[in-house]
Enzyme design. Structure first.
Site, short mmCIF file in Angstrom:
data_model
loop_
_atom_site.label_atom_id
_atom_site.label_comp_id
_atom_site.label_asym_id
_atom_site.label_seq_id
_atom_site.Cartn_x
_atom_site.Cartn_y
_atom_site.Cartn_z
N HIS A 1 7.32 -1.77 26.65
CA HIS A 1 8.43 -2.71 26.66
C HIS A 1 8.63 -3.26 28.08
CE1 HIS A 1 10.43 -0.63 22.92
NE2 HIS A 1 9.19 -1.00 22.70
N HIS B 1 12.83 8.09 12.83
CA HIS B 1 13.78 7.15 12.23
C HIS B 1 14.02 7.68 10.82
CE1 HIS B 1 11.36 4.47 14.87
NE2 HIS B 1 12.43 3.72 14.99
N GLU C 1 17.50 1.42 23.97
CA GLU C 1 16.10 1.23 24.39
C GLU C 1 15.81 -0.24 24.62
OE1 GLU C 1 13.26 3.45 22.02
OE2 GLU C 1 11.73 1.95 22.44
N ASP D 1 9.86 6.59 26.45
CA ASP D 1 8.86 6.45 25.39
C ASP D 1 7.56 6.15 26.10
OD1 ASP D 1 10.56 6.96 23.34
OD2 ASP D 1 10.44 4.98 22.41
N ASP E 1 1.33 -0.32 21.84
CA ASP E 1 1.69 1.10 21.63
C ASP E 1 0.49 2.04 21.65
OD1 ASP E 1 4.44 0.75 21.48
OD2 ASP E 1 4.49 0.58 19.31
N GLU F 1 10.61 2.40 27.79
CA GLU F 1 9.26 2.49 27.21
C GLU F 1 8.28 1.68 28.06
OE1 GLU F 1 8.98 2.29 22.98
OE2 GLU F 1 7.05 1.27 23.04
N ASP G 1 3.09 -5.66 21.75
CA ASP G 1 3.40 -4.25 21.97
C ASP G 1 2.34 -3.38 21.29
OD1 ASP G 1 4.81 -2.03 22.72
OD2 ASP G 1 6.35 -2.23 21.19
N ASP H 1 5.66 7.34 21.95
CA ASP H 1 5.85 6.20 21.05
C ASP H 1 4.51 5.45 21.06
OD1 ASP H 1 6.75 4.21 19.45
OD2 ASP H 1 8.57 3.79 20.58
N ASP I 1 11.31 6.91 8.41
CA ASP I 1 10.01 7.61 8.54
C ASP I 1 9.96 8.86 7.69
OD1 ASP I 1 9.65 5.83 10.69
OD2 ASP I 1 10.42 7.32 12.13
#
Ligand code: XUL
Ligand code: CO
Length: 435
Positions: free
Chosen positions: A271, A101, A232, A296, A309, A268, A307, A339, A104
């Site tokens: 998700h 992003h 997404e 992802d 991750d 993802e 989430d 991700d 980032d």
């Protein structure tokens, strides 16, 4: 001169299934041929800049735990150090891609002009490093959810100035992605939804989001960006409800706004779980519509309801995901983006490497299992047998007939169906032979 951040860690090698070394691949062997293609070219791994470098280890109850040499991230000098160390990690892992992003890779300056200047500066710097390392950009994206300006949404914001800021931001990120030869561009609408329906004009917000996405596609063609535009899906978090709820919702949205031939999906694992689906369900839905773009890869804690991750570590789940990806013909511009983030107690640089090594290995193992299932053909044969009745001319003719005619046939031939087993347990045990 290397920074020393990964001191003592050598580039990761394939040591085979019996290795006990956490910094070696047991299954990921980039050059190994699976279904006629190199493993690396099937999986197309990417490292996510946000989790591996931008996230500082905070949670809702506690601050940063990581204390990296590039923290705090409010300065261009440290943004460069972060990029240097990112590329040191890419050299160790040898994965072909990364993703970012805007927020980032550059510091947040609070206004568009300065954010644009720093984005251009850091992406020039990253571009030089890509030339040397050969690591490529799988996708870029705009972070339109962290800064307070986005709190009521980006393209769905009630304030037209925020819509304008979002349009300018996506333009700048698409330009940067194009400059770096990115193969896709992602839009994830973390704040494109609502906190309460009581203050929300849903129809207006959806129309604005549809127009915004059309503008993105128009701009992609204007600048000659050859990559794929991806959305997404995620049902909620941070918003109570997100408009890109799941694959099926996104596909309906894309069709409504005339984007079904222009935009694909980035799916993802975590998700999917939040939406009440399995990962392979989301992949199968997108594949059935020809809209499978990229994934992802991560894992959610099934007890937590949010989430998490985490890095993937469940071969049967990953195998089924790749089974449906391979059945759909595999990735074209897409790939497997981690991700995924290490836990906040995993503070060593070695943890960051080992997490990716483990994730890459699980994916490789899943891919090999998926390929073996396809090669064996058992699931395909079972499906083919289950639907074999539809291969007869009489059955096919019925689809062009009408209710009157079909009812007459049922009476004339005394049609009375014989129930057949769905064989679920047999098929589940079949899958277990491969994973
Ligand atoms: C958030 C998420 C994002 C997108 C890119 O849950 O998955 O990181 O992948 O914005
Ligand atoms: Co994601």
């Amino acid at each position: 001169m290397p920074s020393g951040f990964f001191e003592g860690i050598e580039p990761i090698r394939f040591e085979g299934a019996d290795s006990k070394n956490p910094l070696a691949f047991r299954h990921y062997n980039p050059d190994e041929i699976v279904m006629g293609k190199r493993m690396e070219d099937h999986l197309r791994f990417a490292v996510a800049w946000w989790h591996s470098f931008a996230w500082e280890g905070g949670d809702p109850f506690g601050g940063p735990t990581f204390e990296r040499p590039w923290h705090p991230q409010d300065d261009m000098g440290r943004a460069r150090i972060k990029a240097d160390i990112a590329f040191e990690m890419f050299e160790i892992l040898g994965q072909p891609y990364f993703c970012w992003h805007d927020a980032d890779i550059r510091p947040e300056r609070g206004n568009f002009a300065d954010n644009l200047r720093t984005l251009e500066e850091i992406t020039d710097y990253i571009g030089e490093k890509m030339q040397v390392s050969g690591t490529k950009l799988l996708w870029g994206t705009a972070n339109m959810f962290s800064h307070r300006r986005w709190m009521a949404g980006a393209s769905t914001n009630p304030d037209p100035d925020v819509f304008a800021f979002a349009a300018a931001t996506v333009k700048s990120c698409l330009d940067a992605t194009h400059k770096l030869g990115g193969e896709n561009y992602v839009l994830w609408g973390g704040r494109e939804g609502y906190e309460t329906l009581l203050n929300t004009d849903m129809k207006t917000e959806l129309d604005h989001m549809g127009r915004f996405l059309n503008m993105v596609v128009e701009y992609k063609h204007k600048i000659g960006f050859q990559g794929t535009i991806l959305v997404e899906p995620k049902p909620q978090e941070p918003s109570k409800h997100q408009y890109d709820y799941d694959a099926a919702t996104c596909i309906g949205f894309l069709r409504k706004y005339g984007l079904e031939n222009e935009v694909k999906l980035n799916l993802e694992q975590g998700h999917a779980i939040l939406a009440g689906h399995s990962f392979e369900h989301e992949i199968a839905v997108a594949a059935a519509e020809g809209m499978l773009g990229s994934i992802d890869m991560n894992r959610n804690d099934y007890q937590s309801g949010w989430d998490t991750d985490q890095f993937p570590n469940n071969t049967p789940e990953v195998a089924l995901a790749y089974y449906y990806i391979l059945n759909a013909g595999g990735f074209t511009t897409g790939g497997t983006n981690f991700d995924a983030k290490i836990r906040r107690q995993s503070i060593d640089s070695k943890d960051l490497i080992a997490a990716h090594v483990g994730g890459m290995d699980i994916c490789a193992r899943g891919l090999k299992a998926a390929a073996a299932m396809i090669d064996d053909g058992g699931l395909q044969a079972a499906i083919s047998d289950r639907y074999s009745g539809w291969k007869t001319p009489e059955a096919l003719a019925m689809l062009n007939s009408d209710l009157d005619d079909i009812a007459a046939q049922v009476l004339a031939k005394a049609i009375n169906p014989t129930p057949r087993s769905g064989r679920q347990e047999i098929l589940e045990s079949y899958v277990n032979m491969f994973v």
